[in-house]
Design an enzyme around this catalytic site. Structure first.
Site, PDB file in Angstrom:
ATOM      1  CE1 TYR A  69      26.859  33.443  15.543  1.00  0.00           C
ATOM      2  CE2 TYR A  69      25.373  31.574  15.329  1.00  0.00           C
ATOM      3  CZ  TYR A  69      25.789  32.818  14.917  1.00  0.00           C
ATOM      4  OH  TYR A  69      25.157  33.445  13.876  1.00  0.00           O
ATOM      5  N   PRO A  71      14.422  26.502  19.938  1.00  0.00           N
ATOM      6  CG  PRO A  71      13.756  25.680  22.030  1.00  0.00           C
ATOM      7  CD  PRO A  71      14.418  26.860  21.371  1.00  0.00           C
ATOM      8  CD  GLU A 111      28.917  27.232  11.554  1.00  0.00           C
ATOM      9  OE1 GLU A 111      29.406  28.152  10.897  1.00  0.00           O
ATOM     10  OE2 GLU A 111      29.213  27.002  12.738  1.00  0.00           O
ATOM     11  CG  ASN A 145      24.469  22.117   2.554  1.00  0.00           C
ATOM     12  OD1 ASN A 145      24.907  22.956   3.364  1.00  0.00           O
ATOM     13  ND2 ASN A 145      25.193  21.105   2.099  1.00  0.00           N
TER      14      ASN A 145
HETATM   15  C1  LIG Z   1      24.981  19.230  16.386  1.00  0.00           C
HETATM   16  C2  LIG Z   1      24.428  20.597  16.153  1.00  0.00           C
HETATM   17  C3  LIG Z   1      25.115  21.703  16.607  1.00  0.00           C
HETATM   18  C4  LIG Z   1      24.591  22.981  16.433  1.00  0.00           C
HETATM   19  N1  LIG Z   1      25.264  24.051  16.952  1.00  0.00           N
HETATM   20  C5  LIG Z   1      24.659  25.273  16.938  1.00  0.00           C
HETATM   21  C6  LIG Z   1      25.249  26.374  17.631  1.00  0.00           C
HETATM   22  O1  LIG Z   1      26.333  26.257  18.219  1.00  0.00           O
HETATM   23  N2  LIG Z   1      24.596  27.549  17.652  1.00  0.00           N
HETATM   24  C7  LIG Z   1      23.392  27.727  17.020  1.00  0.00           C
HETATM   25  O2  LIG Z   1      22.869  28.817  17.062  1.00  0.00           O
HETATM   26  N3  LIG Z   1      22.823  26.702  16.339  1.00  0.00           N
HETATM   27  C8  LIG Z   1      23.419  25.490  16.295  1.00  0.00           C
HETATM   28  N4  LIG Z   1      22.827  24.427  15.638  1.00  0.00           N
HETATM   29  C9  LIG Z   1      21.536  24.640  14.996  1.00  0.00           C
HETATM   30  C10 LIG Z   1      21.571  24.599  13.477  1.00  0.00           C
HETATM   31  O3  LIG Z   1      22.195  25.743  12.985  1.00  0.00           O
HETATM   32  C11 LIG Z   1      20.127  24.433  12.984  1.00  0.00           C
HETATM   33  O4  LIG Z   1      19.753  23.127  13.290  1.00  0.00           O
HETATM   34  C12 LIG Z   1      19.972  24.711  11.523  1.00  0.00           C
HETATM   35  O5  LIG Z   1      20.114  26.079  11.282  1.00  0.00           O
HETATM   36  C13 LIG Z   1      18.619  24.251  10.994  1.00  0.00           C
HETATM   37  O6  LIG Z   1      17.575  24.717  11.775  1.00  0.00           O
HETATM   38  P1  LIG Z   1      16.424  23.717  12.295  1.00  0.00           P
HETATM   39  O7  LIG Z   1      17.085  22.568  12.878  1.00  0.00           O
HETATM   40  O8  LIG Z   1      15.510  24.493  13.125  1.00  0.00           O
HETATM   41  O9  LIG Z   1      15.690  23.249  11.002  1.00  0.00           O
HETATM   42  P2  LIG Z   1      14.472  23.969  10.253  1.00  0.00           P
HETATM   43  O10 LIG Z   1      14.807  25.393  10.040  1.00  0.00           O
HETATM   44  O11 LIG Z   1      13.240  23.648  10.940  1.00  0.00           O
HETATM   45  O12 LIG Z   1      14.523  23.248   8.859  1.00  0.00           O
HETATM   46  C14 LIG Z   1      14.052  21.903   8.632  1.00  0.00           C
HETATM   47  C15 LIG Z   1      14.380  21.534   7.191  1.00  0.00           C
HETATM   48  O13 LIG Z   1      13.700  22.414   6.295  1.00  0.00           O
HETATM   49  C16 LIG Z   1      14.612  23.058   5.449  1.00  0.00           C
HETATM   50  N5  LIG Z   1      14.176  24.425   5.219  1.00  0.00           N
HETATM   51  C17 LIG Z   1      13.854  25.349   6.161  1.00  0.00           C
HETATM   52  N6  LIG Z   1      13.469  26.492   5.576  1.00  0.00           N
HETATM   53  C18 LIG Z   1      13.557  26.287   4.242  1.00  0.00           C
HETATM   54  C19 LIG Z   1      13.290  27.090   3.095  1.00  0.00           C
HETATM   55  N7  LIG Z   1      12.877  28.355   3.234  1.00  0.00           N
HETATM   56  N8  LIG Z   1      13.477  26.553   1.885  1.00  0.00           N
HETATM   57  C20 LIG Z   1      13.896  25.272   1.765  1.00  0.00           C
HETATM   58  N9  LIG Z   1      14.187  24.470   2.800  1.00  0.00           N
HETATM   59  C21 LIG Z   1      14.000  24.971   4.016  1.00  0.00           C
HETATM   60  C22 LIG Z   1      15.931  23.017   6.191  1.00  0.00           C
HETATM   61  O14 LIG Z   1      17.012  23.121   5.322  1.00  0.00           O
HETATM   62  C23 LIG Z   1      15.846  21.669   6.846  1.00  0.00           C
HETATM   63  O15 LIG Z   1      16.220  20.692   5.926  1.00  0.00           O
HETATM   64  C24 LIG Z   1      23.360  23.138  15.745  1.00  0.00           C
HETATM   65  C25 LIG Z   1      22.693  22.034  15.257  1.00  0.00           C
HETATM   66  C26 LIG Z   1      23.194  20.769  15.462  1.00  0.00           C
HETATM   67  C27 LIG Z   1      22.444  19.610  14.950  1.00  0.00           C
END
Ligand SMILES: Cc1cc2nc3c(=O)[nH]c(=O)nc-3n(C[C@H](O)[C@H](O)[C@H](O)COP(=O)(O)OP(=O)(O)OC[C@H]3O[C@@H](n4cnc5c(N)ncnc54)[C@H](O)[C@@H]3O)c2cc1C
Lengths: 378, 254
Positions: A121, A126, A361, A364
Site C-alpha cells: 500500500y 518523503p 496507519e 496516534n
Molecule cells: C516501518 C514503517 C512502515 C510503514 N509502512 C507504510 C506503508 O506500507 N505504506 C504507507 O503508505 N506508509 C507507510 N508508513 C508510513 C507511515 O504511515 C507514516 O510514517 C505516518 O503516517 C506518519 O507520517 P510521517 O512519518 O511523515 O510523520 P509526520 O506526518 O511528519 O508527523 C511527525 C509527527 O507529527 C505529528 N503530527 C503530524 N501532523 C499533526 C497534527 N496535525 N496534529 C498533531 N500532530 C501531528 C505526527 O503524529 C508525528 O508524531 C510506514 C512507516 C513506518 C515507520
C-alpha cells in the site's frame, strides 16, 4: 454479544496452532536476520489468510471484520511483524475487491488471496505522511496509459510485493485530485530504494518505491479518477482495526510471558509474583488490553455493518489498542528485569515491533485529530 | 472410492492425564478433548487420496459422548465429507470388544472401499480394536503400516519390525492402520471451518445398530502410578562405566 461463535473459536484455534508451529519458533531469528518469510506467508495464504474479508465470489475467505481482528491478534501473539504485514496485504486485497472492476478482480485477486503474490500500500511520501492529501506523486493521462512520476516512502513489503496500490495526483484539487492505481512489479520505470534499517518490524522489508516515467495502462486505475483518497482512507479504517488487533496480540503475548516469568523467578526468598506491586502491574496490563480488545471488536462490528460512527470507532480502537499493546510490552520488559533486555527472551522485540504501530496507519496524534474533530463538529 | 476413517477423541496429551479411580475409566473432564493425533494422521492419509482424486469420498466415524461431535466437526473442517457419530449413553465405558462391535456395525452400512484407523490410541490403549473391526467385517487388515500406497483396486504398504521391512498388500475392500511415520495432519482452512457445519453427520444409537451394550470385560482394580522416586547417581571414580553397565544389566535394559 461478547461470546465468540463456535466457528470463531475454531478459527482462533486453527490460527493459533498455525502460528505456534510455523511462526513463533522463528520470530527472533527472522528479526535478527531481517528475513521476510514469503514461504510461510504462502502457507498462510493456503489457509485463507490472504483475503480474509475479500468476498468468496472473488476468491476470498468471505469472513467478517471481527473474524479478521481475531485472526490478527492470534498471529501477532507469535510475531507482530508478520501479523502486521498480513494485515497490510489484506487491506490491499480488500481495496481491489471493493473498488475494482470484474477484470481487475479476476486479474489480481486469485494470486493475492493465495498469497502467492504479495501486496503493498503506497500512500506516504518523503515529504508527506500525516497530511497524505498533500501528496505529490503525479499521474498524467497519455492516450490509454498513465505516466507516473514520484517517490513513495516507508512502503511495507516493497521490493518483495507483486502488486502495489499507489495513490497519485491526477489533478491539483487537494484530496479530490488523487487517484489509486494498481501497479504490478516489473513495470518499466518502477524501482525501489535500499532496505531501511529500523528499530523493529525487521522481518518485513520497508523501502522507497520510485516511479520514473512509469507507464501503466489506464485500465489499472482503481475506481474513478479523483476517488483515490477516499479509497485509501476506507482501506485504512480496516487497517486501523487490524493493526490494533496486532498490538493486542503482541501485548497479550508479553503479558502471558510476564505472568509465567514472575511465577518462576524468585527474589528475596520468594517468587516475584507474590509482590503486590508487580501483581498490580499485571492487573493493569490485563485490564488495558481487555478494554482495548472490547473497543477493537466494537469497531470491527461497526466496520462490518458500515455504521455511521465507523471512522470514529476505528480511530479510537487504533489509538487505544496500539497504546495498550505497547505499554503492556514495555511493562513486560521491566518485569523481566535484565532478561527482558536480552533478545533471547523475545520481549524487547515485541517492544520494538509494537512501537511503530503508534506511528503508522495514521499516527496516534492523527487518531486524536479525527476523534476530536468528530466530537466537536459532529 | 469411499474411505471411512475411524477417529477417536482423547484427552489432550499435552497435559497430564488421569484415570478416575471410581469408575476405572479415563477422566475425560480433566483435559481438553482433542482428536487423537494418530487418527488425525489417518485422516490426513485419506484426505491426501482425495487431493489427488476429487471423486474420493471421505467419511469419519467416531464413537463417544456428546462432545465427540467437536472432533467430528474438526475432521469435517479439515476436508472430510460426512460424519457418523455413535452416540449412546449406554455405551459409555464400552470395552474394546463392545467398541469394535459397535464400530463394525456402523461400518456395515457405510460401504467403504477402505477403512483407515490409527494403530493404537493415546488414551485407554490396547491397539486391538482395528483388528477386531476387520474380523467382524471379514476384511483383510494391513496393520501398523509405515507407508501406504492406495490404488483403485488394491492397497499396499510397508511395515517395519525387528526383523526388517514387510511389504504387504490386499485387494479392496480392506482396512489399514497407520503409525506415527505418516504425515502430520493439515490445518483446516477458513472455508473448511465455515463449511463444516453444513456437512452431514449421522447419529447412531446402539439399538439402531442392533448391538448389545453389555461389555464383556470389567476393570477389577486400578492403582495410581507411584510417584517418581529420585534416580540413582553414579559418581565417576574410575569405574562409572562398569557401574552403568551393571545397572543396565540388572534392570534388564540391555
Ligand atoms: C516501518 C514503517 C512502515 C510503514 N509502512 C507504510 C506503508 O506500507 N505504506 C504507507 O503508505 N506508509 C507507510 N508508513 C508510513 C507511515 O504511515 C507514516 O510514517 C505516518 O503516517 C506518519 O507520517 P510521517 O512519518 O511523515 O510523520 P509526520 O506526518 O511528519 O508527523 C511527525 C509527527 O507529527 C505529528 N503530527 C503530524 N501532523 C499533526 C497534527 N496535525 N496534529 C498533531 N500532530 C501531528 C505526527 O503524529 C508525528 O508524531 C510506514 C512507516 C513506518 C515507520
Amino acid at each position: 454479544m461478547f461470546d465468540l461463535t463456535e466457528d470463531q473459536l475454531a478459527i482462533v484455534h486453527m490460527v493459533a496452532g498455525f502460528a505456534a508451529e510455523n511462526i513463533a519458533p522463528h520470530a527472533i531469528e527472522w528479526d535478527q536476520n531481517h528475513h521476510f518469510p514469503v514461504d510461510v506467508l504462502a502457507q498462510a495464504g493456503e489457509l485463507g489468510m490472504g483475503g480474509i474479508y475479500v468476498r468468496e465470489e472473488s476468491g476470498g475467505s468471505g469472513m467478517s471484520r471481527l473474524d479478521a481482528a481475531l485472526i490478527f491478534e492470534e498471529l501477532a501473539k507469535a510475531d507482530p511483524t508478520i501479523a502486521a504485514y498480513i494485515s497490510i496485504h489484506n487491506m490491499v486485497a480488500w481495496m481491489i475487491d471493493k473498488f475494482g472492476n470484474d477484470e481487475q478482480r479476476t486479474t489480481w485477486l486469485p494470486g493475492l488471496c493465495s498469497m502467492e503474490t504479495l501486496a503493498s500500500y503506497a500512500l506516504t511520501e518523503p515529504g508527506v505522511g500525516s497530511d497524505a492529501a498533500a501528496l505529490s506523486t503525479r499521474a498524467v493521462l497519455d492516450g490509454d496509459h498513465y505516466v507516473l512520476n514520484g517517490t513513495k516512502q516507508f512502503i511495507s513489503g516493497a521490493g518483495s510485493s507483486g502488486v502495489y496500490v499507489v495513490m497519485a495526483r491526477t489533478a491539483d484539487t487537494g484530496s479530490a485530485g488523487i487517484s489509486a492505481f494498481i501497479v504490478p512489479d516489473g513495470t518499466q520505470g518502477l524501482s525501489f530504494g535500499a532496505l531501511e534499517r529500523k528499530m523493529g518490524w525487521n522481518a518485513q522489508p520497508t523501502r522507497q518505491v520510485v516511479f520514473e516515467n512509469m507507464r501503466i495502462p489506464a485500465a489499472n486505475r482503481l475506481g474513478e479518477e479523483g476517488s483515490g483518497f477516499g479509497i485509501a482512507m476506507k482501506g485504512l479504517n480496516g487497517g486501523r482495526v487490524n493493526i490494533g488487533a496486532c498490538s493486542l496480540g503482541g501485548g497479550q503475548a508479553a503479558l502471558d510471558k510476564s505472568v509465567a516469568y514472575l511465577k518462576e523467578r524468585s527474589a528475596f526468598g520468594a517468587p516475584l509474583i507474590g509482590q503486590q506491586a508487580l501483581l498490580f502491574q499485571i492487573a493493569d496490563m490485563q485490564t488495558e488490553l481487555e478494554a482495548a480488545r472490547t473497543m477493537v471488536w466494537r469497531a470491527a462490528d461497526a466496520l462490518e455493518r458500515s455504521t455511521k460512527d465507523t471512522v470514529r470507532l476505528c480511530a479510537m480502537a487504533k489509538l487505544v489498542a496500539t497504546d495498550a499493546g505497547f505499554n503492556a510490552a514495555n511493562t513486560a520488559l521491566q518485569l523481566h528485569g535484565g532478561y527482558g533486555y536480552l533478545s533471547e527472551y523475545g520481549i524487547e522485540k515485541i517492544v520494538r515491533d509494537l512501537r511503530v504501530h503508534q506511528i503508522l496507519e495514521g499516527s496516534n496524534e492523527i487518531m486524536r485529530l479525527i476523534i476530536g474533530r468528530i466530537a466537536v463538529d459532529g | 472410492m469411499k474411505i471411512v476413517v475411524l477417529i477417536k477423541q482423547v484427552p489432550d496429551t499435552a497435559e497430564e492425564r488421569r484415570l478416575d479411580p471410581g469408575t476405572g475409566r479415563v477422566d475425560r473432564q480433566a483435559n481438553d478433548p482433542v482428536i487423537d493425533e494418530i487418527t488425525e494422521r489417518a485422516l490426513e492419509l485419506a484426505l491426501s487420496v482425495k487431493d489427488k482424486d476429487k471423486s474420493t469420498e471421505v467419511a469419519v466415524l467416531a464413537m463417544g459422548p456428546e462432545e465427540t461431535s467437536k472432533a467430528i466437526r474438526k475432521a469435517l473442517s479439515m476436508g472430510a465429507d460426512s460424519g457418523i457419530h455413535i452416540l449412546d449413553p449406554a455405551l459409555a465405558g464400552a470395552d474394546i470388544t463392545l467398541t469394535a462391535a459397535a464400530l463394525a456395525a456402523a461400518l456395515k452400512g457405510a460401504q467403504a472401499d477402505l477403512i483407515i484407523a490409527g494403530n493404537e490410541s493415546t488414551d485407554g490403549r490396547a491397539g486391538i480394536v482395528p483388528a477386531m473391526v476387520a474380523e467382524h467385517l471379514g476384511l483383510p487388515l494391513l496393520g501398523a503400516l509405515a507407508s501406504a500406497a492406495i490404488g483403485a483396486g488394491t492397497v499396499s504398504g510397508e511395515r517395519l519390525n525387528d526383523a526388517g521391512t514387510q511389504r504387504v498388500s490386499a485387494p479392496l475392500p480392506a482396512m489399514l492402520t497407520v503409525t506415527e511415520s505418516f504425515e502430520e495432519a493439515r490445518f483446516p482452512n477458513f472455508k473448511g471451518i465455515m463449511g463444516a457445519k453444513r456437512k452431514p453427520v449421522t447419529t447412531l444409537s446402539a439399538s439402531g445398530l442392533g448391538i448389545a451394550t453389555e461389555p464383556l470385560s470389567t476393570v477389577i482394580d486400578l492403582e495410581q502410578r507411584p510417584p517418581r522416586t529420585a534416580g540413582r547417581k553414579i559418581i565417576d571414580e574410575g569405574d562409572a562405566a562398569a557401574q552403568l553397565v551393571d545397572f543396565l544389566v540388572t534392570q534388564r535394559l540391555i
